[in-house]
Design a protein around this motif. Structure first.
Motif, short mmCIF file in Angstrom:
data_model
loop_
_atom_site.label_atom_id
_atom_site.label_comp_id
_atom_site.label_asym_id
_atom_site.label_seq_id
_atom_site.Cartn_x
_atom_site.Cartn_y
_atom_site.Cartn_z
N PHE A 9 2.17 -27.69 18.69
CA PHE A 9 1.51 -28.78 19.37
C PHE A 9 2.11 -29.08 20.52
CE2 PHE A 9 1.33 -29.09 14.77
CZ PHE A 9 -0.09 -29.33 14.58
N VAL A 10 1.58 -29.78 21.31
CA VAL A 10 2.03 -30.63 22.75
C VAL A 10 1.54 -31.94 22.49
CG1 VAL A 10 2.08 -28.45 24.24
CG2 VAL A 10 0.05 -29.89 24.12
N SER A 11 2.33 -32.78 23.22
CA SER A 11 2.01 -34.39 23.26
C SER A 11 1.54 -34.75 24.71
CB SER A 11 3.35 -35.13 23.31
OG SER A 11 3.94 -35.18 21.98
N ALA A 12 0.58 -35.44 24.79
CA ALA A 12 0.02 -36.11 26.17
C ALA A 12 0.86 -37.27 26.38
CB ALA A 12 -1.36 -36.17 26.00
N VAL A 13 1.68 -37.20 27.55
CA VAL A 13 2.56 -38.40 27.84
C VAL A 13 2.02 -38.96 29.37
CG1 VAL A 13 4.65 -39.05 28.32
CG2 VAL A 13 4.25 -37.35 26.36
N VAL A 14 1.83 -39.90 29.38
CA VAL A 14 1.65 -40.66 30.61
C VAL A 14 2.73 -41.51 31.23
CG1 VAL A 14 -0.13 -42.54 31.67
CG2 VAL A 14 -0.83 -41.26 29.65
N PRO A 15 2.93 -40.91 32.42
CA PRO A 15 4.23 -41.73 33.11
C PRO A 15 3.87 -42.88 33.43
CG PRO A 15 3.73 -39.46 33.98
CD PRO A 15 2.53 -39.83 32.88
N LEU A 16 4.44 -43.98 33.36
CA LEU A 16 4.28 -45.48 33.57
C LEU A 16 5.19 -45.65 34.93
CD1 LEU A 16 4.17 -47.03 29.95
CD2 LEU A 16 2.21 -45.95 31.60
N GLY B 62 -4.79 -39.38 31.95
CA GLY B 62 -3.51 -39.40 32.49
C GLY B 62 -2.31 -38.65 31.85
N GLY B 63 -2.71 -38.10 30.65
CA GLY B 63 -1.48 -37.38 29.73
C GLY B 63 -1.02 -36.16 30.18
N ASP B 64 0.15 -36.06 30.58
CA ASP B 64 0.91 -34.63 30.93
C ASP B 64 1.20 -34.04 29.67
OD1 ASP B 64 0.39 -35.49 33.66
OD2 ASP B 64 2.47 -36.27 34.12
N VAL B 65 1.27 -32.78 29.84
CA VAL B 65 1.74 -32.10 28.52
C VAL B 65 3.32 -32.36 28.43
CG1 VAL B 65 -0.09 -30.22 28.45
CG2 VAL B 65 1.90 -29.97 30.00
N ASP B 66 3.75 -32.21 26.99
CA ASP B 66 5.16 -32.37 26.73
C ASP B 66 5.19 -31.89 25.32
OD1 ASP B 66 7.64 -34.00 25.84
OD2 ASP B 66 7.55 -34.95 27.89
N THR B 67 6.59 -31.61 24.86
CA THR B 67 6.99 -31.11 23.58
C THR B 67 7.30 -32.38 22.90
OG1 THR B 67 8.88 -30.28 24.23
CG2 THR B 67 7.07 -28.66 24.34
N GLY C 88 3.02 -32.22 34.12
CA GLY C 88 4.00 -31.76 32.86
C GLY C 88 4.66 -30.38 33.04
N LEU C 89 3.83 -29.56 33.70
CA LEU C 89 4.09 -28.17 33.54
C LEU C 89 5.14 -27.53 34.57
CD1 LEU C 89 0.45 -26.33 33.77
CD2 LEU C 89 2.20 -26.53 31.85
N HIS C 90 6.06 -26.86 34.08
CA HIS C 90 7.18 -26.31 34.70
C HIS C 90 6.78 -25.08 35.41
CE1 HIS C 90 10.93 -24.43 35.88
NE2 HIS C 90 10.93 -23.27 35.26
#
Length: 380
Positions: free
Chosen positions: A107-114, A277-282, A341-343
């Motif tokens: 899985f990956v999370s969708a994380v929005v930077p605030l 606006g969600g960036d991929v994250d673990t 969020g990608l490296h």
């Protein structure tokens, strides 16, 4: 007395420590479960009748479904293959790391930077979504539950029915006691009303990772009249997500975690969250499978099945570019596969074949705060 001692212990544990302890516990639990080799199997199959690739799966039998989901999507039709058919290219998917294999998260999370104005955040939304929010926001309200009766109602009438409607008997339901503990303790349970009528709820908690505060969505719940109507669900789901983001921003959080998705770059839910606006994250994922690409036809395989992979704690994206793909086909295939969020992004193609698309990727990521590193992988 035991419950009181546990409650007292929890009161002394900071959100940051709680996250670290849970992370260590989850990793240990996953490692121990994976070490049960007597539960492993070796199976060879393809995910579609006409697929040119065979999957050689090595791992726990109950994880084979996850392997099929990550490689084949939501509706694979596994076809058993004979091990002696050496002519077909083989993709090895294993729970055991091997040389050259990609570490593919479940899985990956969708994380929005605030930490920026709300208008700047929603500027990434498409125009239709912005119109929906402007039109409907005055009709919706969000408030915390006020009593045990409301917590029980949210669990019984919103959280559980919606999970069952989405995933049937496989739904991973939150235990009722955990819902109460979150609502009355270190988390929060909100009711969402439309014109004064309860239509949804949100269950979440605070996570502190690396000194940053995340408001993490654990579950959304919806009443049957909403989730049985696809159009209504889209609207209420969008408004619930938006109001949760508003609350996280107003309360000083650094990030809003919208929740987990299957780690497939073309997964519909992940695309839905990317558009918000969600960036991929673990965040909150510690499980993975190891995928060794076929010896030949890597570009074609990754064209059909793009993959996320981990390098340390960083997310990478692996894409394929077949030699025969036209510019129109390439544009259509990868139009919505642009993630924050990608490296790093690896593009597998014949030598010189991917130069134009690499430039296209540079242009697409030019406006990102931290654009990914682009690397071409020459393959046969």
């Amino acid at each position: 007395m035991n419950a009181k001692l546990k409650a007292m212990a929890r009161s002394f544990i900071s959100p940051s420590m709680r996250y670290e302890l849970r992370t260590v516990s989850d990793k240990l639990r996953e490692t121990l479960a994976r070490a049960c080799f007597w539960k492993w199997e070796i199976a060879r199959f393809s995910l579609r009748q006409q697929s040119p690739y065979d999957i050689l799966y090595v791992g726990r039998k109950q994880q084979r479904e996850m392997a099929a989901l990550l490689i084949g999507g939501k509706d694979p039709s596994p076809v058993e293959r004979m091990a002696g058919d050496a002519k077909r290219p083989v993709v090895v998917v294993s729970e055991l790391p091997t040389a050259g294999a990609l570490s593919v998260p479940h899985f990956v999370s969708a994380v929005v930077p605030l930490g920026r104005p709300l208008d700047e955040i929603i500027a990434r939304y498409d125009s239709e979504l912005r119109r929906t929010i402007r039109k409907n926001r005055p009709l919706y309200q969000m408030r915390p539950v006020a009593s045990d009766e409301e917590i029980a109602m949210a669990d019984r009438d919103l959280l559980r029915p919606y999970a069952t409607a989405r995933q049937g008997s496989r739904a991973a339901q939150f235990p009722t006691e955990e819902v109460f503990r979150l609502a009355k303790g270190y988390g929060r349970l909100d009711l969402i009303t439309l014109n004064g009528e309860v239509v949804a709820c949100h269950l979440g908690c605070e996570v502190i990772r690396g000194g940053k505060r995340y408001w993490s969505t654990l579950r959304f719940g919806y009443c049957e009249s909403v989730f049985s109507d696809a159009k209504k669900l889209r609207e209420v789901n969008s408004m619930t997500t938006f109001m949760t983001l508003e609350w996280a921003l107003a309360n000083g959080f650094d990030y809003h975690d919208i929740g987990l998705c299957v780690a497939r770059p073309d997964d519909g839910l992940l695309k839905w969250k990317r558009r918000r606006g969600g960036d991929v994250d673990t965040l909150n994922n510690h499980a993975c499978l190891f995928v060794r690409l076929p010896a030949t036809g890597q570009a074609d395989f990754l064209w059909e099945t793009p993959l996320f992979a981990m390098e340390g704690n960083k997310v990478t994206l692996h894409l394929g570019l077949p030699a025969e793909a036209s510019e129109e086909e390439i544009a259509s295939r990868y139009q919505e596969m642009v993630f924050g969020g990608l490296h790093k992004i690896y593009l597998y193609s014949a030598p010189q074949a991917g130069e134009a698309f690499l430039q296209t990727l540079r242009n697409r990521y030019a406006g990102f705060p931290s654009p990914p590193i682009l690397q071409q992988v020459a393959c046969r």
